[in-house]
Every structure is written in structure tokens, then in C-alpha cells.
Design a protein around this motif. Structure first.
Motif, PDB file in Angstrom:
ATOM      1  N   LEU A 214      72.558  32.214  24.054  1.00 35.93           N
ATOM      2  CA  LEU A 214      71.236  32.668  24.457  1.00 35.93           C
ATOM      3  C   LEU A 214      71.292  33.383  25.802  1.00 35.93           C
ATOM      4  CD1 LEU A 214      69.095  29.603  23.313  1.00 35.93           C
ATOM      5  CD2 LEU A 214      69.790  31.618  22.010  1.00 35.93           C
ATOM      6  N   GLU A 215      70.196  34.008  26.162  1.00 36.78           N
ATOM      7  CA  GLU A 215      70.150  34.946  27.287  1.00 36.78           C
ATOM      8  C   GLU A 215      70.803  34.398  28.554  1.00 36.78           C
ATOM      9  OE1 GLU A 215      69.253  38.826  28.306  1.00 36.78           O
ATOM     10  OE2 GLU A 215      68.793  37.849  26.407  1.00 36.78           O
ATOM     11  N   CYS A 216      71.723  35.176  29.100  1.00 35.49           N
ATOM     12  CA  CYS A 216      72.437  34.787  30.323  1.00 35.49           C
ATOM     13  C   CYS A 216      71.528  34.887  31.545  1.00 35.49           C
ATOM     14  CB  CYS A 216      73.652  35.687  30.539  1.00 35.49           C
ATOM     15  SG  CYS A 216      74.882  35.608  29.232  1.00 35.49           S
ATOM     16  N   THR A 217      71.872  34.126  32.563  1.00 29.82           N
ATOM     17  CA  THR A 217      71.093  34.195  33.809  1.00 29.82           C
ATOM     18  C   THR A 217      71.376  35.469  34.584  1.00 29.82           C
ATOM     19  OG1 THR A 217      72.841  32.958  34.934  1.00 29.82           O
ATOM     20  CG2 THR A 217      70.990  31.694  34.065  1.00 29.82           C
ATOM     21  N   ARG A 218      72.534  36.093  34.317  1.00 31.08           N
ATOM     22  CA  ARG A 218      72.912  37.367  34.942  1.00 31.08           C
ATOM     23  C   ARG A 218      72.955  37.286  36.469  1.00 31.08           C
ATOM     24  NH1 ARG A 218      73.400  40.477  30.752  1.00 31.08           N
ATOM     25  NH2 ARG A 218      72.093  40.110  28.931  1.00 31.08           N
ATOM     26  N   LEU A 219      73.362  36.136  36.975  1.00 30.06           N
ATOM     27  CA  LEU A 219      73.605  36.033  38.406  1.00 30.06           C
ATOM     28  C   LEU A 219      74.954  36.684  38.717  1.00 30.06           C
ATOM     29  CD1 LEU A 219      72.515  32.368  39.218  1.00 30.06           C
ATOM     30  CD2 LEU A 219      71.200  34.467  39.517  1.00 30.06           C
ATOM     31  N   THR A 220      74.965  37.563  39.698  1.00 34.05           N
ATOM     32  CA  THR A 220      76.200  38.225  40.083  1.00 34.05           C
ATOM     33  C   THR A 220      77.072  37.273  40.901  1.00 34.05           C
ATOM     34  OG1 THR A 220      75.273  39.077  42.142  1.00 34.05           O
ATOM     35  CG2 THR A 220      74.957  40.414  40.154  1.00 34.05           C
ATOM     36  N   LYS A 221      78.316  37.676  41.150  1.00 33.70           N
ATOM     37  CA  LYS A 221      79.193  36.879  42.003  1.00 33.70           C
ATOM     38  C   LYS A 221      78.598  36.726  43.395  1.00 33.70           C
ATOM     39  CE  LYS A 221      83.607  37.833  39.712  1.00 33.70           C
ATOM     40  NZ  LYS A 221      84.969  38.383  39.858  1.00 33.70           N
ATOM     41  N   ALA A 222      77.938  37.797  43.863  1.00 29.64           N
ATOM     42  CA  ALA A 222      77.296  37.734  45.173  1.00 29.64           C
ATOM     43  C   ALA A 222      76.151  36.724  45.170  1.00 29.64           C
ATOM     44  CB  ALA A 222      76.781  39.115  45.569  1.00 29.64           C
ATOM     45  N   ASP A 223      75.375  36.689  44.075  1.00 26.49           N
ATOM     46  CA  ASP A 223      74.287  35.715  43.951  1.00 26.49           C
ATOM     47  C   ASP A 223      74.844  34.294  44.014  1.00 26.49           C
ATOM     48  OD1 ASP A 223      72.336  37.674  43.648  1.00 26.49           O
ATOM     49  OD2 ASP A 223      72.553  37.724  41.467  1.00 26.49           O
ATOM     50  N   ARG A 224      75.914  34.051  43.276  1.00 27.27           N
ATOM     51  CA  ARG A 224      76.511  32.712  43.237  1.00 27.27           C
ATOM     52  C   ARG A 224      77.060  32.321  44.603  1.00 27.27           C
ATOM     53  NH1 ARG A 224      77.021  31.927  37.608  1.00 27.27           N
ATOM     54  NH2 ARG A 224      77.081  33.909  36.495  1.00 27.27           N
ATOM     55  N   ARG A 241      65.305  30.859  52.651  1.00 25.67           N
ATOM     56  CA  ARG A 241      64.060  30.926  51.872  1.00 25.67           C
ATOM     57  C   ARG A 241      63.994  32.229  51.080  1.00 25.67           C
ATOM     58  NH1 ARG A 241      61.862  28.373  56.508  1.00 25.67           N
ATOM     59  NH2 ARG A 241      61.248  30.397  57.399  1.00 25.67           N
ATOM     60  N   LYS A 242      64.382  33.334  51.734  1.00 24.96           N
ATOM     61  CA  LYS A 242      64.356  34.626  51.062  1.00 24.96           C
ATOM     62  C   LYS A 242      65.342  34.662  49.899  1.00 24.96           C
ATOM     63  CE  LYS A 242      64.993  39.592  51.913  1.00 24.96           C
ATOM     64  NZ  LYS A 242      65.326  40.620  52.933  1.00 24.96           N
ATOM     65  N   GLU A 243      66.563  34.191  50.142  1.00 25.25           N
ATOM     66  CA  GLU A 243      67.577  34.180  49.092  1.00 25.25           C
ATOM     67  C   GLU A 243      67.166  33.250  47.950  1.00 25.25           C
ATOM     68  OE1 GLU A 243      70.033  36.087  48.765  1.00 25.25           O
ATOM     69  OE2 GLU A 243      70.145  37.006  50.755  1.00 25.25           O
ATOM     70  N   SER A 244      66.573  32.110  48.290  1.00 28.65           N
ATOM     71  CA  SER A 244      66.130  31.166  47.260  1.00 28.65           C
ATOM     72  C   SER A 244      65.077  31.795  46.362  1.00 28.65           C
ATOM     73  CB  SER A 244      65.587  29.896  47.902  1.00 28.65           C
ATOM     74  OG  SER A 244      66.594  29.233  48.630  1.00 28.65           O
ATOM     75  N   ARG A 245      64.145  32.530  46.974  1.00 30.09           N
ATOM     76  CA  ARG A 245      63.109  33.202  46.180  1.00 30.09           C
ATOM     77  C   ARG A 245      63.720  34.226  45.233  1.00 30.09           C
ATOM     78  NH1 ARG A 245      60.000  32.847  51.051  1.00 30.09           N
ATOM     79  NH2 ARG A 245      60.680  34.929  51.676  1.00 30.09           N
ATOM     80  N   LEU A 246      64.723  34.963  45.712  1.00 29.32           N
ATOM     81  CA  LEU A 246      65.376  35.964  44.869  1.00 29.32           C
ATOM     82  C   LEU A 246      66.092  35.302  43.690  1.00 29.32           C
ATOM     83  CD1 LEU A 246      66.855  38.372  47.585  1.00 29.32           C
ATOM     84  CD2 LEU A 246      64.942  38.845  46.039  1.00 29.32           C
ATOM     85  N   LEU A 247      66.791  34.207  43.964  1.00 29.38           N
ATOM     86  CA  LEU A 247      67.504  33.499  42.910  1.00 29.38           C
ATOM     87  C   LEU A 247      66.537  32.905  41.887  1.00 29.38           C
ATOM     88  CD1 LEU A 247      70.250  31.676  45.006  1.00 29.38           C
ATOM     89  CD2 LEU A 247      70.625  33.493  43.343  1.00 29.38           C
ATOM     90  N   ILE A 248      65.479  32.286  42.373  1.00 27.47           N
ATOM     91  CA  ILE A 248      64.482  31.704  41.467  1.00 27.47           C
ATOM     92  C   ILE A 248      63.833  32.799  40.633  1.00 27.47           C
ATOM     93  CG2 ILE A 248      62.250  30.522  41.377  1.00 27.47           C
ATOM     94  CD1 ILE A 248      63.179  28.888  43.803  1.00 27.47           C
ATOM     95  N   GLY A 249      63.611  33.966  41.253  1.00 33.25           N
ATOM     96  CA  GLY A 249      63.041  35.087  40.515  1.00 33.25           C
ATOM     97  C   GLY A 249      63.929  35.511  39.356  1.00 33.25           C
TER      98      GLY A 249
END
Length: 361
Positions: A214-224, A241-249
Motif C-alpha cells: 500500500l501507499e508508501c510514506t515517501r519520506l526522503t533520506k533527508a526527512d528520515r 516544530r517546523k520539521e515536525s509539521r512538515l513530517l506530519i504533513g
């Protein structure tokens, strides 16, 4: 007076923790399409449960009469707790069981200790001697030499192309001791993932096995990497906080895409109830998620019913989740479902389970 005030304040905080734990634990009933904000709430469940456990230890130490608050919370949250961390004893496997292995092999390129990662995974699969092997990202399975090698293990082999885009190719594979009568793609929108229903002949029975990616989260290596840095406290509060919002998005966006996929798989299972059914694969979602809740309707979660512990199946640092699953219809009984955490040849650990077909005669 001050002691009583602090005790009451902490009791109120404990009650609030219990409420949050229940909201997180039962958030899987809410579609992320309708309420996107709830799509990631289930991921917070283990953290909130640990906080409630700390409250329990505190009350037992300083004011045992208040211990009923966290205990009541755990009792009310029994269902999500049993999903996240079942505590089943090991069982004696019944005769004539079907051994099922599901494994995201990361295109045979993630965890190999040398350039021939395929051979290492092949040797692992050979050693397992499973009756049904469902692979995700089985890209190399489209190559003739790979299929020739799998033919030495299993008489029936198939790899289905489910996506070929500019960002890469994705396939799901079936390698089994049972004849493959036919297969069918389950139709749903996806950027690069899919589900394939295989019809296998076991004796005189037709067994339906649905292999999912099923659909991947598509988090990049940089995101991880940023996520890991946040967990380690290496990022300043404002940046965190900013990075957390981006990841949650990003997680919310993919959860919204997965919801109709899960619903499509569930509809397919419902439309083919006449067959003993196994649904497995990489759901890219946790046990407490709308995806898992919908797909498992009317089915048995094999890890919840026969597994032990948390069963983390995604082995990247900082992502402590079980996103690989094996489910079965009521006419199958699961035994000793487990995640093989000793195998680090991919970014996923394999999941294994034994299933016994019920005699309906």
C-alpha cells in the motif's frame, strides 16, 4: 493542604492522559479522508501508554489509592493495547499447517552486506521453507535468471509489475508450493503501489492470497535524517516544530491516499468470502491506523492473535513501528506469528506465520 492539591492536580493530569490514550487508541475508526488531523494520532498511542504506566508506578509508590486511574485506563484501552503489543504464549503448531512468509525485500538492494543482496535474501527464503512467500518490491523477480533460481525452490512463481514510473519500478511476487490458478489486480488509485489477488490450489480447496504494497510514506533520506535528529534533541525547538509539521504533513498526505486503497482491498475480500483468505504485505501503516482497521474487518490479525511483543517490522532507526501484516479469514487459525528481527537484509524484517485450515465438513 499543598500535598493534597498536588495529588489532585496529578490525578487530573492522569485522567487527561487516559482520555488522550483512548482517543489515540481508537482513532483508527476515523477516516483520514474525512478528518486528516486524526491520521497520525494512532502513532502517539505507545508514548501516551508509557506515560500512563509512569503514573501507575508513581501512584503505587506514593498514593496507591489513586492507582485505579491508570489501571482503569489500561482496561479501557485493552483493544488497542492488544493490537500494538499482544502477549500470546508460544503454541505447538498443528499438523498440516501452511507456513506463510511476507517480506518487503527493498528491491534486493537495501541491506545486503555485499553487492549480491539477492543471493543473501534467496538463501534466507530457502532456509525458511515456507509454503507461500509473498514479496513486495520484488523488482528483480522480473529477470529471467532470478525466476530460474526461484524455480529451484518453488514450482510456482510469479512477479507482477504494479508500477513503472520515472522514480522507479515496483512489483509484488508470489512463490509457492501450490499451483497458481489465476491472479487479479485490485483496482485503486496509487502513485506507485498496488495489490494482487492470487488464487492458489491447495488440495481440493482454492486459497485466496492477497499480496499488498500500500501507499508508501515517501519520506526522503533527508526527512528520515531530520526525524532522527529531532528524536536525539539535536534540533532547536523552533526548527523541531517546523520539521515536525512538515513530517506530519507528509504522513497525513499518504494516509489520505491509503484510505481508499484499504477500502478497495476490504471490498474485494468481502466479495470473495467463499474462499479461505490470506491478506498480507507491507501496509505502510501501524496496527492502530485506519488502514489496518479497514483491511482487517472480518479477518483475524495473525500477529495480534498469536504473536508476542511489539513486533517491529520496519528496521530503520527511529521508526519503531510494525507496518507489515498477515491477516486471515475465520476458516484459518494462526499459530506463532512473529517478526524475524535477526534478518537485516532489507529495510523491513520478514514476518512469518503458520495457518491451519479449518475442517468445515
Amino acid at each position: 493542604m499543598i500535598k493534597r492539591f498536588i495529588s489532585n492536580l496529578l490525578a487530573g493530569a492522569n485522567v487527561a492522559t487516559v482520555v488522550l490514550m483512548l482517543l489515540a487508541g481508537f482513532s483508527d475508526r476515523i477516516s483520514p479522508v474525512s478528518f486528516p488531523a486524526f491520521s497520525c494520532v494512532g502513532m502517539a498511542f505507545p508514548v501516551i501508554a508509557c506515560i500512563n504506566l509512569l503514573f501507575l508506578l508513581f501512584w503505587l509508590t506514593f498514593n496507591w489509592r489513586r492507582a485505579w486511574i491508570p489501571v482503569a485506563g489500561f482496561l479501557l484501552a485493552y483493544i488497542p493495547i492488544s493490537k500494538y503489543m499482544p502477549l500470546n504464549p508460544r503454541q505447538d503448531v498443528a499438523d498440516d499447517c501452511i507456513k506463510v512468509l511476507t517480506y518487503n525485500v527493498c528491491s534486493y538492494s537495501c541491506g545486503g552486506k555485499d553487492t549480491d543482496a539477492f543471493s543473501q535474501i534467496y538463501d534466507y527464503i530457502s532456509g525458511q521453507q515456507a509454503d507461500i512467500v509473498c514479496l513486495q518490491e520484488d523488482v528483480a523477480g522480473r529477470r529471467n535468471y532470478v525466476m530460474d533460481r526461484y524455480a529451484k525452490l518453488y514450482p510456482y512463481n510469479d512477479t507482477t509489475l504494479i508500477a513503472a514510473t520515472a522514480s522507479g519500478t515496483n512489483c509484488v511476487g508470489m512463490h509457492t508450493r501450490y499451483p497458481i490458478l489465476r491472479k487479479e489486480r485490485i483496482s485503486y488509485p496509487s502513485q506507485g503501489n498496488g495489490s494482487v489477488a492470487y488464487y492458489l490450489l491447495k488440495g481440493r480447496d482454492t486459497l485466496l492470497v492477497i499480496n499488498n504494497h500500500l501507499e508508501c510514506t515517501r519520506l526522503t533520506k533527508a526527512d528520515r535524517s531530520r526525524y532522527t535528529s529531532i528524536l536525539k534533541g539535536e534540533v532547536k525547538d523552533s526548527a523541531a516544530r517546523k520539521e515536525s509539521r512538515l513530517l506530519i504533513g507528509k504522513l497525513t498526505e499518504t494516509a489520505v491516499r491509503r484510505a481508499p486503497q484499504a477500502e478497495a482491498v476490504h471490498r474485494y475480500v468481502e466479495a470473495h468470502r467463499q474462499y479461505p483468505t490470506i491478506v498480507c504485505g507491507d501496509f505502510n501503516d501501524t496496527p492502530i491506523s485506519y488502514t489496518s482497521h479497514v483491511v482487517s474487518k472480518g479477518l483475524t490479525d495473525c500477529f495480534q492473535a498469536s504473536g508476542l511483543g511489539i513486533g517491529l517490522s520496519y528496521n530503520q532507526k527511529g521508526f519503531w513501528v510494525r507496518i507489515d501484516h498477515i491477516l486471515c479469514s475465520p476458516d484459518l487459525v494462526p499459530y506463532n506469528c512473529y517478526v524475524d528481527s535477526k534478518n537485516e537484509l532489507s529495510d523491513h524484517y520478514p514476518m512469518v506465520c503458520w495457518l491451519k485450515m479449518q475442517d468445515n465438513n
